[in-house]
Design an enzyme around this catalytic site. Structure first.
Site, PDB file in Angstrom:
ATOM      1  NE  ARG A   6      -3.538  -2.694   2.707  1.00 29.98           N
ATOM      2  CZ  ARG A   6      -4.447  -1.740   2.461  1.00 29.98           C
ATOM      3  NH1 ARG A   6      -5.019  -1.682   1.266  1.00 29.98           N
ATOM      4  NH2 ARG A   6      -4.763  -0.846   3.383  1.00 29.98           N
ATOM      5  CD  GLU A  13     -11.408   2.327  -2.739  1.00 28.37           C
ATOM      6  OE1 GLU A  13     -11.064   1.292  -3.338  1.00 28.37           O
ATOM      7  OE2 GLU A  13     -10.951   2.662  -1.631  1.00 28.37           O
ATOM      8  NE  ARG A  62      -3.883   2.196   0.441  1.00 33.22           N
ATOM      9  CZ  ARG A  62      -3.769   3.506   0.251  1.00 33.22           C
ATOM     10  NH1 ARG A  62      -2.596   4.003  -0.153  1.00 33.22           N
ATOM     11  NH2 ARG A  62      -4.778   4.307   0.425  1.00 33.22           N
TER      12      ARG A  62
END
Length: 252
Positions: free
Chosen positions: A113, A69, A61
């Site tokens: 992540r 999105e 990330r």
């Protein structure tokens, strides 16, 4: 001034210049030493990728940025999400070297992540995406904030030029993006940019790859799939429905 004093002054200048050059070299070396070369596996969207790291495939990330999105269960696809993903993919696929750099805080989030700055051939990918108006500066959590001021300065420039996400007033919020601002024509300036954005969106939105494998199976691959970047497309589709109507099944 005597020759002796001139000589001392000259030596002092040379020492100062040598010290300055050495410090600059050490700083540049230290920055590069903190970066870890990785192999990109796939591009998830404008702010998330998968890489080979420490013998595992891990999601990364991007620190301090937020892209619209694309596959959110509640929010759906947001304007400029595909453009951000396409540009992210273009930058990384064309790079000879991709590396990540952690900040001083946690290296992973609660989802497992990696949290990192991304570099393509030594250039910050975050900065490029911010400069082109494809992501906003966001998710600012101490102490992983080393580059936030630099990013905000670049964002101010993109905002002033109404690039990308900034051409619609009210679209970018402190919590993310408000799709209704685009539907209601929230932009008060730069209306001529809308047709350009629409044309660009049409070019990048049809990103589903249709492929017929060696067994004759017709499969379509989403941009978020693990092997998307290595799949050779024989036909491109804009929607899953379109791919299915053409006889293709979703690849597992």
């Amino acid at each position: 001034m005597t020759m002796k004093k001139w000589g001392l002054l000259l030596i002092g200048c040379l020492v100062f210049m040598l010290q300055a050059c050495t410090e600059a070299t050490v700083t540049k070396k230290d920055e590069s030493e903190n970066r870890i070369d990785v192999e990109v596996v796939s591009i998830m969207d404008g702010d998330t990728i998968k890489v080979k790291y420490d013998g595992e495939t891990k999601k990364v990330r991007y620190l301090l940025v937020d892209a619209p999105e694309m596959y959110h269960k509640q929010l759906g696809e947001q304007p400029f999400g595909r453009e951000a993903q396409a540009r992210n993919r273009e930058i990384l696929n064309n790079a000879k070297q991709v590396s990540i750099e952690f900040d001083v805080g946690e290296h992973e989030d609660k989802y497992g992540r990696l949290l990192a700055y991304i570099y393509a051939d030594g250039k910050s990918v975050q900065e490029q995406l911010i400069r082109e108006g494809l992501v906003r500066v966001g998710y600012i959590y101490e102490p992983n904030t080393t580059n936030v001021k630099a990013y905000e300065k670049i964002q101010d420039e993109a905002k002033a030029l109404r690039k990308g996400i900034w051409q619609y007033d009210g679209y970018v919020t402190n919590r993310g993006f408000d799709k209704s601002a685009v539907r209601s024509g929230g932009s008060t300036e730069g209306q001529s940019n809308k047709s350009d954005s629409s044309n660009q969106s049409n070019k990048t939105s049809c990103s589903i790859k249709g492929n017929i494998n060696s067994k004759g199976n017709k499969l379509y691959h989403m941009p978020s799939s693990n092997n998307y970047d290595v799949v050779k497309e024989e036909k491109m589709f804009c929607t899953e429905k379109e791919a299915e109507q053409a006889g293709f099944k979703k690849a597992s």
